[in-house]
Design a protein around this motif. Structure first.
Motif, PDB file in Angstrom:
ATOM      1  N   GLY A   1     -22.523  25.883 -11.246  1.00  0.00           N
ATOM      2  CA  GLY A   1     -21.539  24.976 -10.682  1.00  0.00           C
ATOM      3  C   GLY A   1     -20.557  25.701  -9.777  1.00  0.00           C
ATOM      4  O   GLY A   1     -20.789  26.827  -9.318  1.00  0.00           O
ATOM      5  N   PHE A   2     -19.410  25.064  -9.511  1.00  0.00           N
ATOM      6  CA  PHE A   2     -18.440  25.596  -8.562  1.00  0.00           C
ATOM      7  C   PHE A   2     -17.804  26.896  -9.055  1.00  0.00           C
ATOM      8  O   PHE A   2     -17.588  27.824  -8.274  1.00  0.00           O
ATOM      9  N   GLU A   3     -17.498  26.991 -10.343  1.00  0.00           N
ATOM     10  CA  GLU A   3     -16.914  28.227 -10.864  1.00  0.00           C
ATOM     11  C   GLU A   3     -17.917  29.377 -10.783  1.00  0.00           C
ATOM     12  O   GLU A   3     -17.558  30.506 -10.436  1.00  0.00           O
TER      13      GLU A   3
ATOM     14  N   SER B   1       0.809  -1.214   0.000  1.00  0.00           N
ATOM     15  CA  SER B   1       0.000   0.000   0.000  1.00  0.00           C
ATOM     16  C   SER B   1       0.839   1.259   0.000  1.00  0.00           C
ATOM     17  O   SER B   1       0.394   2.312  -0.426  1.00  0.00           O
ATOM     18  N   VAL B   2       2.095   1.162   0.503  1.00  0.00           N
ATOM     19  CA  VAL B   2       2.961   2.340   0.523  1.00  0.00           C
ATOM     20  C   VAL B   2       3.257   2.815  -0.891  1.00  0.00           C
ATOM     21  O   VAL B   2       3.438   4.001  -1.145  1.00  0.00           O
ATOM     22  N   ASP B   3       3.298   1.894  -1.858  1.00  0.00           N
ATOM     23  CA  ASP B   3       3.652   2.236  -3.227  1.00  0.00           C
ATOM     24  C   ASP B   3       2.490   2.779  -4.034  1.00  0.00           C
ATOM     25  O   ASP B   3       2.553   2.832  -5.250  1.00  0.00           O
ATOM     26  N   CYS B   4       1.392   3.140  -3.382  1.00  0.00           N
ATOM     27  CA  CYS B   4       0.236   3.693  -4.096  1.00  0.00           C
ATOM     28  C   CYS B   4       0.650   4.975  -4.809  1.00  0.00           C
ATOM     29  O   CYS B   4       1.167   5.900  -4.187  1.00  0.00           O
ATOM     30  N   PRO B   5       0.467   5.068  -6.107  1.00  0.00           N
ATOM     31  CA  PRO B   5       0.914   6.261  -6.837  1.00  0.00           C
ATOM     32  C   PRO B   5       0.006   7.454  -6.558  1.00  0.00           C
ATOM     33  O   PRO B   5      -1.131   7.305  -6.106  1.00  0.00           O
ATOM     34  N   THR B   6       0.510   8.629  -6.831  1.00  0.00           N
ATOM     35  CA  THR B   6      -0.292   9.842  -6.703  1.00  0.00           C
ATOM     36  C   THR B   6      -1.376   9.848  -7.776  1.00  0.00           C
ATOM     37  O   THR B   6      -1.103   9.605  -8.949  1.00  0.00           O
ATOM     38  N   LEU B   7      -2.605  10.112  -7.361  1.00  0.00           N
ATOM     39  CA  LEU B   7      -3.740  10.067  -8.280  1.00  0.00           C
ATOM     40  C   LEU B   7      -3.867  11.409  -9.000  1.00  0.00           C
ATOM     41  O   LEU B   7      -4.038  12.456  -8.354  1.00  0.00           O
ATOM     42  N   GLU B   8      -3.750  11.384 -10.304  1.00  0.00           N
ATOM     43  CA  GLU B   8      -3.870  12.603 -11.119  1.00  0.00           C
ATOM     44  C   GLU B   8      -5.346  12.875 -11.364  1.00  0.00           C
ATOM     45  O   GLU B   8      -5.910  12.535 -12.391  1.00  0.00           O
ATOM     46  N   PHE B   9      -5.963  13.508 -10.400  1.00  0.00           N
ATOM     47  CA  PHE B   9      -7.409  13.736 -10.423  1.00  0.00           C
ATOM     48  C   PHE B   9      -7.676  15.235 -10.462  1.00  0.00           C
ATOM     49  O   PHE B   9      -7.118  15.998  -9.678  1.00  0.00           O
ATOM     50  N   GLU B  10      -8.521  15.653 -11.394  1.00  0.00           N
ATOM     51  CA  GLU B  10      -8.907  17.061 -11.503  1.00  0.00           C
ATOM     52  C   GLU B  10     -10.358  17.203 -11.088  1.00  0.00           C
ATOM     53  O   GLU B  10     -11.265  16.723 -11.763  1.00  0.00           O
ATOM     54  N   TYR B  11     -10.557  17.853  -9.959  1.00  0.00           N
ATOM     55  CA  TYR B  11     -11.894  18.021  -9.397  1.00  0.00           C
ATOM     56  C   TYR B  11     -12.662  19.066 -10.193  1.00  0.00           C
ATOM     57  O   TYR B  11     -12.120  20.104 -10.569  1.00  0.00           O
ATOM     58  N   GLY B  12     -13.933  18.793 -10.456  1.00  0.00           N
ATOM     59  CA  GLY B  12     -14.765  19.724 -11.205  1.00  0.00           C
ATOM     60  C   GLY B  12     -16.230  19.483 -10.936  1.00  0.00           C
ATOM     61  O   GLY B  12     -16.613  18.680 -10.071  1.00  0.00           O
ATOM     62  N   ASP B  13     -17.064  20.182 -11.699  1.00  0.00           N
ATOM     63  CA  ASP B  13     -18.517  20.031 -11.524  1.00  0.00           C
ATOM     64  C   ASP B  13     -18.987  18.624 -11.852  1.00  0.00           C
ATOM     65  O   ASP B  13     -19.887  18.095 -11.193  1.00  0.00           O
ATOM     66  N   ALA B  14     -18.415  18.025 -12.869  1.00  0.00           N
ATOM     67  CA  ALA B  14     -18.850  16.704 -13.315  1.00  0.00           C
ATOM     68  C   ALA B  14     -17.730  16.074 -14.122  1.00  0.00           C
ATOM     69  O   ALA B  14     -16.703  16.703 -14.409  1.00  0.00           O
TER      70      ALA B  14
END
Length: 884
Positions: free
Chosen positions: A317-319, A49-62
């Motif tokens: 939305g958020f913007e 579990s230590v080797d879990c990569p960084t998640l390239e996630f872009e948060y948005g409305d949908a």
């Protein structure tokens, strides 16, 4: 079916002493091999579990446009794409000869759509369904004439604008009203022992057309024409406030179809007596009707998706929220915002857990685990043990860092039961819950970049509190709320006050609360408040009197869709619109009545259905979490007491333990779950020939690093929990009483900056209630909070004294808040004649001269009315004249 949130689910068996590590009193010696084996298994799993990569996630409305459209359909519905196509082609051939839809001119396409709407008004239910399916095929992009997925999405959007301009939305809205009020369908569904996808065919077709129109028109692109942009704004207004004039609608349609003047243009069926409220309220009523058991056949996933997108489209939305916040602060004369929180989080780096060798190197002086079992140990040994075992406590939520006391051992099994018991009846008030006994769990070591990402903030109350303490200490008396007079205070206090005022932050809510206090004190002199009729205000007015039922219904569905919920026979069935017609509902619970059916299908079919069911639940969680977050943020910006009203009813409906129950699972596994089959997703399934599915391909899933909707849902739920508990001590105490610290710290294993930030915020607000020993044993988490979360300059969150956690001490603050909310709603939304300050007309002439709206048939029976209401009633003239 085993509950994934149960203490023993997915983890090795406990050693019997309540802490799972094997150390304690005499019991630890008898199970030393088990404790050692558990330690080794935890070590092996943690190394992975230590080797879990960084998640390239872009948060948005949908999510992306194609992904949002594909989630509308379940895999069980894929056969209906062919049915829709066949219904369109049969109808199209009777109206147009020798051409396809894409070959027609725009005027010819409009003429055909007008013909479809005319044929939609037939009496026959079967013919009406066929025409509705033909309209749905147009909204789906006439995929039989397209060569690629891009073409399907393009023509779907084009056709949806065309359908809206011709009045299709209003026609389908009227049909939706008819289906909701269809008592025959409801009674038929109630009598059936098993409800399937076949019971909601008409509703699914109607909701799919409405959803496709909302989602396609909502999407903005630079290449959109002026006509499309105008249509989008008109559609937004129509959804948020549907009191449109019929003539205005006729003019709008006539402008878009001037070449069709020879066709009859009747009054749109959508503009009837039903449309006196926002469209979202109709969908909310469908949710409550479904949860009450009166309409179990409603396709609840489609209803929730449409409700979420309608709220996002009409309110923004958020913007848009950020822009509204900037605009409102400028109108109130407040300083501009220092930063955009979502943009700041995007630039933050996720915290990385350390490798096993690093922790092992730091803990070489610690005795081996077998020796720790038989000793209470010194302070140094306890701290070393926590450092070396933090990252290995991943599999069992309920393992403790220290030996359990006798009281903890007696109540060790009550944690999950208590949390479930609180969620069985969502209507109960959870302000004084029975305390579950889940022990604290340590988070792994994290590394953060240097520098603080947030500008510090100070509230006006904090400055007043600081000066009150300083004056009491140095001059022996206070000056109330005076923050300017510093006479008698030493020079360092002057500098401190100056620094605090430089970072003072006045929120929009502070101004609204102050204005509300003035209106309550001086209702006559200040006059009536002018309330702008914004879409948010219109929605709140419509939701006001049924809002508790709406919140309870949403949370009931969220509980049923949570992966940690146990299957119960009396719970609501949210799978009615995903189960095939030949499958009994009881099959998912493993009952004998479904065994014959399960044996008759292949393993491949069973795996496909299991993926479809899990995907169905995930989409429901996503839509509810996003919907609740949007409502809270918009209501808070519109007026703080609207936000507090919704928040309080969510708390009363046990939203806080429900979210904690959701996170009481392996969040990393939930976020990386692969409950999707890409070849079966729309629009891919309409263009490409379906390849042969195998069990291996289903098990492998897609190649995505994580599931976007699940990570989106987790962040939304954490933001929701933050909004409910911020500056509310009684609700913070609920987090403490429900032992949320180990549950939240488990989520820190997900390497995503935004999710980690909101977890650390929740840990920060309850740190002072967890005690010195907890803070001493979790210094890595404390450092992460310091580096990630915004600073309140004189907040002693990290060094606060131990506080006795008694929730009933804070009930007064909740009661005061409730009284303020009721006063606000009564003053602004109750009818004026119910107010004691409303003027009274004492003039006999003006009272008798008022024009009253009488029924059309009143003149037929007015003589009878006079006899009954006037002549036969005794009148005391002396008393009447005396009062006058």
């Amino acid at each position: 079916m085993e509950d994934p949130a149960a203490p023993g689910a997915g983890s090795p068996p406990s050693n019997g002493n309540g802490n799972g590590n094997g150390n304690g009193n005499g019991k630890g010696k008898a199970v030393a091999p088990k404790g050692r084996e558990a330690f080794r298994s935890q070590r092996r799993e943690s190394e992975g579990s230590v080797d879990c990569p960084t998640l390239e996630f872009e948060y948005g409305d949908a999510d992306g446009h194609a992904a949002e459209l594909s989630e509308l359909y379940s895999y069980t519905e894929n056969l209906e794409f062919t049915t829709n196509r066949r219904c369109f082609e049969e109808d199209f051939k009777t109206q147009v000869e020798g051409k396809e839809w894409l070959e027609l001119e725009e005027d010819a396409q409009k003429a055909y759509v007008m013909g479809l709407l005319d044929r939609l008004e037939v009496v026959s239910r079967e013919r009406r369904l066929k025409v509705a399916r033909a309209v749905l095929y147009l909204a789906q992009g006439t995929f039989a004439e397209c060569d690629s997925e891009v073409d399907v999405l393009h023509w779907s959007r084009y056709n949806c604008f065309l359908l809206y301009q011709m009045g299709t939305f209003s026609a389908f809205l009227e049909l939706l009203h008819m289906e909701i009020d269809n008592s025959q369908a409801c009674s038929s569904a109630l009598r059936k022992p098993a409800i399937s996808i076949a019971d909601s065919t008409e509703l699914r077709v109607l909701l799919s057309v409405l959803y496709l129109m909302v989602e396609n028109i909502r999407l903005e692109r630079e290449t959109d024409s002026c006509g499309w942009r105008t249509a989008r704004e008109t559609f937004r207004t129509e959804l948020s406030k549907e009191r449109q004039l019929r003539q205005g609608y006729r003019d709008r349609v006539s402008a878009t179809s001037s070449s069709l003047s020879h066709l009859p243009l009747s009054t749109p069926p959508g503009f009837s007596t039903h449309n006196e409220e926002p469209f979202a309220l109709l969908l909310f009523s469908m949710v409550t009707k479904f949860c009450s058991g009166l309409a179990p056949h409603f396709p609840i996933k489609k209803v929730l998706l449409l409700l979420w997108k309608v709220v996002m489209f009409t309110l923004g939305g958020f913007e848009h929220l950020q822009a509204l916040k900037v605009q409102k602060r400028a109108e109130l004369g407040l300083p501009p915002l220092a930063e955009d929180s979502i943009q700041v989080v995007k630039s933050m780096r996720a915290a990385s857990p350390p490798s096993y060798t690093l922790d092992l190197g730091e803990s070489q002086l610690a005795p081996p685990p077998s020796k720790l079992r038989g000793r209470r140990g010194s302070r140094r040994q306890l701290l070393t043990k926590q450092d070396s075992l933090d990252i290995y406590n991943e599999r069992d939520l309920f393992k403790t860092e220290e030996p359990a006391t006798e009281e903890e051992e007696e109540s060790a099994g009550d944690g999950e039961r208590t949390l479930d018991g609180e969620l069985d009846l969502l209507e109960q008030d959870p302000l004084v819950p029975p305390p579950p006994s889940q022990a604290s769990l340590s988070a792994e070591r994290v590394a953060f970049p240097k520098g603080l990402p947030w500008a510090p903030k100070v509230r006006q109350k904090d400055i007043e509190h600081f000066l009150e303490m300083s004056r009491n200490k140095f001059i022996g008396f206070t000056l109330g709320q005076d923050t300017d007079t510093l006479v008698g205070l030493p020079r360092p206090i002057h500098e401190s006050v100056k620094t605090l005022k430089q970072h003072k932050y006045i929120s929009i809510a502070d101004v609204q609360i102050k204005n509300e206090e003035e209106l309550e004190k001086c209702p006559m002199s200040l006059g009536e408040e002018v309330v702008p009729e914004t879409p948010c205000e219109i929605l709140y007015q419509g939701m006001l009197y049924s809002l508790p039922q709406y919140m309870i219904a949403l949370l009931k569905i969220l509980l049923a869709a949570a992966p940690t919920s146990k299957a119960k026979t009396d719970s609501i069935n949210i799978l009615a619109d995903v189960l095939p017609e030949e499958m009994p509902n009881e099959s998912l619970e493993g009952n004998i009545s479904a065994s014959d059916w399960l044996h008759s299908i292949t393993v491949l079919q069973s795996m496909k259905l299991g993926i479809d069911v899990n995907r169905h639940k995930e989409i429901i969680v996503k839509s509810i979490s996003a919907l609740l977050l949007l409502l809270l943020k918009h209501f808070k910006l519109n007026h703080i007491y609207q936000f507090e009203y919704v928040s309080q009813h969510l708390v009363f409906a046990n939203c806080i333990p429900l979210i904690l129950k959701f996170f009481n699972q392996n969040i990393l596994s939930y976020i990386t779950a692969k409950n999707s089959i890409s070849v079966l997703d729309y629009p891919c399934c309409t263009i490409q020939d379906l390849p042969e599915l195998t069990t291996e391909s289903l098990e492998a899933g897609d190649n995505n690093q994580f599931c976007w909707r699940n990570l989106f849902s987790c962040i939304n739920l954490l933001r929701l929990l933050n909004k409910l508990t911020k500056w509310k001590h009684s609700r913070t105490m609920m987090l403490v009483v429900f032992k949320s610290a180990p549950i939240l710290k488990r989520a820190l294993k997900v390497k995503q900056a935004m999710l980690q930030l909101y977890v650390l915020k929740l840990l920060k607000i309850q740190t002072k209630y967890l005690g010195r020993q907890w803070r001493k044993s979790n210094m890595k988490t404390m450092s992460a909070i310091y580096q990630k979360v915004r600073h309140r300059m004189n907040d002693d969150w990290a060094y606060g004294n131990d506080i006795d956690a008694r929730p009933w001490d804070f009930q007064a603050e909740e009661c005061t808040l409730r009284a303020n909310i009721e006063a606000f709603n009564s003053r602004r939304y109750d009818r004026p004649q119910d107010s004691e300050f409303s003027p009274v007309d004492n003039c006999l002439q003006s009272v008798l001269g008022q024009r009253l709206d009488l029924p059309e048939d009143f003149h037929y029976s007015y003589e009878l009315w006079l006899e009954r209401e006037v002549f036969s009633q005794p009148i005391c003239w002396e008393e009447l004249l005396q009062n006058h």
